[in-house]
Motif scaffolding. Structure first.
Motif, short mmCIF file in Angstrom:
data_model
loop_
_atom_site.label_atom_id
_atom_site.label_comp_id
_atom_site.label_asym_id
_atom_site.label_seq_id
_atom_site.Cartn_x
_atom_site.Cartn_y
_atom_site.Cartn_z
N LEU A 36 -24.09 9.96 -29.71
CA LEU A 36 -24.54 8.95 -28.96
C LEU A 36 -23.46 8.55 -28.11
O LEU A 36 -23.67 8.50 -26.86
N VAL A 37 -22.15 8.72 -28.71
CA VAL A 37 -20.87 8.57 -27.62
C VAL A 37 -20.96 9.80 -26.64
O VAL A 37 -20.79 9.56 -25.39
N LEU A 38 -21.05 10.93 -27.19
CA LEU A 38 -21.12 12.05 -26.33
C LEU A 38 -22.01 11.98 -25.08
O LEU A 38 -21.99 12.17 -24.19
N ILE A 39 -23.41 11.65 -25.98
CA ILE A 39 -24.44 11.59 -24.75
C ILE A 39 -24.10 10.52 -23.80
O ILE A 39 -24.25 10.73 -22.56
N GLY A 40 -23.46 9.35 -24.07
CA GLY A 40 -23.42 8.22 -23.17
C GLY A 40 -22.24 8.80 -22.25
O GLY A 40 -22.36 8.30 -21.31
N GLY A 41 -21.18 9.31 -22.86
CA GLY A 41 -20.04 10.00 -21.99
C GLY A 41 -20.67 10.76 -21.17
O GLY A 41 -20.31 10.74 -19.77
N VAL A 42 -21.51 11.75 -21.48
CA VAL A 42 -22.11 12.91 -20.69
C VAL A 42 -22.87 12.20 -19.50
O VAL A 42 -22.84 12.59 -18.23
N VAL B 27 -22.12 12.54 -15.74
CA VAL B 27 -23.18 12.80 -14.95
C VAL B 27 -23.69 11.96 -13.77
O VAL B 27 -23.94 12.43 -12.62
N MET B 28 -23.81 10.75 -14.36
CA MET B 28 -24.29 9.75 -13.33
C MET B 28 -23.18 9.49 -12.20
O MET B 28 -23.60 9.35 -10.98
N ARG B 29 -21.94 9.47 -12.71
CA ARG B 29 -20.92 9.34 -11.75
C ARG B 29 -20.84 10.64 -10.68
O ARG B 29 -20.59 10.41 -9.59
N ILE B 30 -21.04 11.93 -11.56
CA ILE B 30 -20.73 12.89 -10.88
C ILE B 30 -22.05 13.21 -9.79
O ILE B 30 -21.68 13.36 -8.39
N THR B 31 -23.19 12.92 -10.33
CA THR B 31 -24.31 12.83 -9.42
C THR B 31 -24.41 11.92 -8.38
O THR B 31 -24.85 12.29 -7.23
N ARG B 32 -24.09 10.47 -8.65
CA ARG B 32 -23.90 9.67 -7.60
C ARG B 32 -23.03 10.04 -6.64
O ARG B 32 -23.30 9.97 -5.23
N SER B 33 -22.04 10.77 -6.97
CA SER B 33 -21.05 11.03 -5.90
C SER B 33 -21.59 12.01 -5.12
O SER B 33 -21.50 12.01 -3.86
N ARG B 34 -22.28 13.08 -5.68
CA ARG B 34 -22.82 14.12 -5.25
C ARG B 34 -23.95 13.58 -4.28
O ARG B 34 -24.05 14.02 -3.12
#
Length: 1016
Positions: free
Chosen positions: A768-774, A778-785
């Motif tokens: 859960l922590v890993l999925i949340g972190g990922v 991913v959300m941050r990277i995706t949003r930035s991209r």
């Protein structure tokens, strides 16, 4: 003494092991039974471990320094210590020899080897013999530690040393018992007590002397007595037993709280309180015929193995309960098979198919033999009240004289034949019905006054119909199975087929069936024999999976306990006795009026010692005797008395062991085995004192496998079990004649950490922590991209739009002056011709059209309706300029919505202008211009500009002749406009020029506008 007398009355059987059937030497010193149930055998050629099937030898190849082993002792850790004069003294555990005391110079002679708590003790005689002074040495190996004791005994004639159960060393010296203790760092003798035995009685030169952890034991030849001196109290207990002529004492062996006093004629057993328990004479320890030659060494009584007797020259004897049967003195019985008996079982019938001899054996021993050369393959003989005995074979149906064995054809007595299905009255038996005499009768049974003879095609019957000499027949169900029995009360025939079970109602002809799948659900698979008890209507079913009884009145089914391999069994039922027979032995069941069945009573043919195989699948059961033919002749076994069934405990005992990770343990019902998933291999073994052949192991795991599965040998790969769970497992063992009852145990599979509940929780939380972190990353990277992509796309869109606008405006800027120039030329033409009104109208129409074009040039696209309107205005202006332009039409095909469809602005105007200026202008007669809009199958918009002018080639020629070059700006502008839209807009525009072929003239321009996805 009463117990001893009772024991002496028990008749025993014996099986002799020698160099011809499994053991390497006929000189056997000793046999012990270890904790697991294995028999360990000490011989002059190695040590043997026996499970009832095979001997595992330990000798030089297994690490023993010497194979002549004369003594065996098991300690509390299940180590079997070997008494042998050797340079490497040690033990065997888990099938491995482990040396403990090594001496390369002086061999170790472990005299007085005995068990103590958590270890063993012994005295190496060789040390005292080799040293010049009298020094005794004792060894105590306890809790894995080896301790050596050195005792100066030079002032006494011989050693009197022993260890107690705790491992303390005691010495008897001059009537005083002392104990070796540590005091202030020194070893001293502490006085324990004084004994009253005279010192001259302590002569230890006799070979029968032995000490134990409780007694100093001395034998005094002058008094023919043994003296037991208690090591902690000094109390002396004598034991006297008169020796017979030519008898002498050989040894005394302490063993499991018993003392065995062994002579060359007998063995006396005393308990730990020195009370007499048993006396075994030589003729009770081995067959009488062997007592004269056998040199007796050792005897052991054991509840599991019954007992063993060893000799110095004839191997060893295993004891069993004596086989109660006997061989009857009837000759020429080889290959003879039992076929039936008289009604009262007073006479049994036996058939030799090779010699065609019928043998009648009376219960009183009378034997009559009669040869019948014309009879082949007797199927059976049956007897019925008031009818006598009948023999039926492949081609004969005869009546037997029970006293002489004479046979007479039963069919020959009939003169008339009646079949109600074909004749109203009886008809004479003549050649037409001669086939009746050769009917292939397969079974005969009787109900009331009717004798039924069942043929392969159905039923025949004999009854007093009109005349005694009339044979009546009717067609019934065909016999479809070889195994069939009849319940004479209910008149139901039970028939077994390989995959089905049938019942025939002999009254109604109704046939019912039970499928193999239903039988298997009931546990019945592979029926081999059937029997019916007419008193209780109980049907006994012998199958590969066991013995079953089905009560047809109360409608219940039970599986009876049985430890014989049913695939090798035959079955007979008579009166209240159900008997199963095989080469392994017999099993008796007593039937009760309630329909219940007693426990089985076994009469075992131990190790095939009396016979090896049977002749035929049937045997005789009488009122008190069972007869069956074997390779060793006709055997007679009495039916056990009813009292033996009440407290019967004769079921053969067995023990299971399992080895895991090199460790051996006994496997009892309900035990739990622990399993590491990295090592799922278990090795099973069976200990069966009555085993024959090779054992086969089968296992069954509910939920994993639905059927019993055979192991590869005795090794089980425990795959498919659930981790962190108690998996229930069943195991059973079969050999040539015996089958064990299934034994249930559990296997707990130790889970990996990630298979435990806490591990799964930790893994789940980590995931859960890993999925949340990922997901967050991913959300941050995706949003930035996305932001960067959107910014880039916005910038690119702005630049693209800017470039598109600039290019289109540039093109439109070229179109508009060209259009203005051509239109103003027409206005000047009207003014020059002094057509001022026409010039005014022309300029007014031009100004309105010009406003529309300027508006269109600001946008990329224009609605098709507006573009058509602009083109109509433009053509109208051109018609006033060129008189030859006579007709202009616009066609809108079905599916084109001019109010929705959009096209690039100013795309069609240059093409229309080219059609007028270069096509219709040079035509001498009025021409026609057509605009058509339609859609193809793909939904693309098709714009067609068609004229019937002079065509492009003639126009070029005219321009060349006049030496006047009219620049066609329209074609170039259209090409540039299409390139701009294809490059920057989500459309794909193609243009095609078609020159018409004579006699037609003119040009057709096809413009295709296809919308595409903007994925740039």
């Amino acid at each position: 003494m009463a117990q001893s007398a009772a024991a002496q009355k028990i008749q025993r059987g014996y099986y002799n092991y020698n160099i011809y059937n499994g053991i390497p030497s006929n000189h056997v010193y000793q046999v012990i039974i270890d904790t697991f149930g294995y028999a360990w055998i000490a011989t002059t050629k190695g040590v043997l471990k026996y499970n009832g099937y095979t001997f595992k030898k330990f000798g030089f190849e297994e690490g023993l320094a010497k194979e002549d082993v004369w003594c065996l002792v098991e300690d509390d850790s299940n180590k079997v210590w070997l008494g042998s004069i050797t340079n490497s003294f040690g033990y065997i555990q888990n099938n491995t020899f482990v040396p403990v005391v090594k001496n390369s110079v002086i061999p170790v002679y472990p005299h007085q080897l005995q068990k103590i708590n958590n270890g063993i003790t012994f005295f190496p005689d060789s040390v005292a013999r080799l040293l010049s002074i009298r020094v005794d040495v004792g060894y105590r190996i306890q809790n894995g530690k080896v301790r050596k004791f050195v005792i100066d005994s030079k002032d006494i004639p011989s050693r009197n040393l022993t260890f107690d159960a705790e491992g303390a060393l005691y010495e008897l010296r001059n009537g005083v018992i002392t104990r070796r203790v540590n005091a202030e760092g020194k070893v001293v003798n502490e006085k324990v007590c004084k004994t009253s035995i005279p010192t001259d009685f302590l002569d230890t030169t006799q070979g029968v002397n032995w000490n134990s952890f409780k007694y100093f034991i001395r034998y005094v030849p002058a008094r023919n007595s043994f003296y037991f001196i208690e090591i902690k109290t000094g109390l002396v207990t004598p034991y006297y037993d008169k020796l017979n002529p030519s008898e002498s004492w050989l040894a005394i062996h302490p063993s499991n709280k018993f003392f065995h006093l062994v002579s060359n004629k007998r063995a006396i057993v005393l308990d730990e309180l020195l009370n007499h328990r048993y006396t075994y004479h030589l003729n009770e320890m081995m067959p009488v015929e062997d007592t004269a030659e056998a040199s007796f060494v050792w005897h052991i009584k054991n509840a599991f193995w019954c007992g063993f007797t060893t000799t110095a020259n004839m191997g060893m004897y295993q004891h069993f309960t004596k086989f109660p049967g006997k061989k009857l003195p009837i000759e020429r019985m080889s290959g003879v098979k039992y076929v039936g008996k008289t009604l009262n079982a007073s006479t049994s019938f036996w058939w030799n198919n090779a010699t065609h001899e019928l043998i009648c054996i009376n219960q009183n021993g009378w034997v009559n033999r009669k040869v019948h050369a014309d009879i082949f393959d007797i199927i059976g003989v049956k007897s019925f009240p008031g009818m006598g005995s009948f023999m039926y074979s492949k081609y004969k149906f005869s009546k037997i004289d029970e006293h002489t064995g004479e046979m007479k054809s039963f069919m020959d007595q009939f003169k008339w034949y009646y079949n109600p299905e074909y004749f109203k009255d009886a008809v004479p038996i003549n050649g037409r019905y001669h086939y009746l005499s050769i009917l292939q009768i397969q079974d005969v049974y009787m109900y009331k006054d009717t004798l039924y003879a069942r043929s392969g095609s159905g039923n025949l019957l004999y009854k007093n119909y009109k005349h005694n000499d009339t044979f009546k027949a009717f067609a019934g169900n065909r016999i479809v199975g070889k195994i069939n029995v009849v319940d004479s009360v209910s008149k139901i025939m039970y028939i077994s087929l390989p995959d089905w079970f049938l019942t025939d109602n002999l009254f109604t002809g109704r046939r019912d069936s039970v499928s193999a799948s239903i039988l298997k659900k009931l546990g019945i698979d592979g029926i081999t024999m059937l029997a019916v008890d007419n008193k209780t209507s109980s049907l006994f079913i012998l199958a590969k999976t066991g013995l079953f009884v089905f009560n047809t009145r109360k409608f219940w089914l039970k599986k009876l306990p049985l430890c014989l391999n049913t695939t090798e069994c035959n079955m007979q039922l008579y009166n209240d006795n159900l008997v199963l027979n095989s080469s392994y032995g017999l099993v008796f069941y007593k039937l009760f009026a309630t329909g219940e069945v007693s426990k089985p009573y076994y009469v075992v043919n131990y190790k095939y010692s009396h016979y090896k195989y049977l002749y035929g699948s049937d045997f005789f059961v009488g009122d008190s005797t069972v007869l069956f033919n074997t390779d060793n002749g006709l055997m007679s076994v009495p039916i056990p008395d009813d009292s033996l069934f009440k407290y019967n405990t004769s079921s053969p005992a067995f023990k299971l062991t399992v080895t895991y990770n090199g460790q051996l343990r006994q496997l009892n019902a309900g035990d739990t085995l622990l399993m590491d998933q990295r090592n799922p291999i278990y090795l099973f073994d069976i200990i069966n004192p009555m085993g024959v052949g090779t054992p086969r192991f089968y296992y069954y795991v509910p939920g994993v496998s639905d059927i019993w599965q055979q192991l590869n040998g005795a090794e089980w790969f425990a795959l498919g079990l659930k981790p962190e769970s108690y998996n229930k497992v069943y195991i059973k063992v079969l050999d040539e004649g015996w089958v064990s009852t299934p034994r249930a145990f559990y296997v707990y599979v130790s889970p990996y950490w990630w298979q435990t509940l806490s591990g799964k929780v930790i893994i789940g939380l980590c995931l859960l922590v890993l999925i949340g972190g990922v997901a967050f990353g991913v959300m941050r990277i995706t949003r930035s991209r996305i932001n960067r992509v959107n910014a880039r796309k916005n910038l690119e869109a702005e630049l693209k739009s800017l470039r598109t606008s600039m290019e289109l405006k540039s093109i439109h800027a070229q179109i508009n002056p060209h259009f203005i120039f051509n239109t103003l030329s027409t206005g000047l033409y009207f003014i020059k011709k002094n057509k001022m009104e026409d010039a005014y109208d022309h300029i007014a129409a031009f100004s309105e059209l010009l406003r529309n074009y300027i508006k269109s040039s600001r946008d990329k696209y224009i609605v098709l309706n507006e573009e058509i309107d602009n083109l109509k205005r433009y053509v109208s202006l051109q018609q006033s300029r060129f008189e030859n332009l006579h007709e202009f039409d616009v066609e809108i095909a079905e599916g084109v919505n001019v109010f929705i469809e959009k096209i690039p602005a100013l795309l069609l105007q240059p093409l229309v202008e080219n059609a007028i200026n270069h096509g219709l202008f040079h035509k001498p007669t009025p021409g026609r211009l057509l605009l058509r809009f339609e859609k193809n199958a793909s939904g693309d918009l098709i714009c067609i500009i068609d004229d019937d002018g002079v065509g492009r080639e003639k126009s070029k020629a005219i321009n060349a002749e006049t030496r006047h070059k009219t620049q066609s700006y329209g074609t170039d502008l259209v090409r540039e406009l299409i390139e701009a839209f294809n490059k920057y807009e989500p459309v794909n525009i193609t243009i095609e020029y078609i020159d018409k072929q004579p006699p037609l003239s003119g040009t057709t321009v096809v413009l295709t506008i296809k919308e595409v996805k903007d994925d740039k």
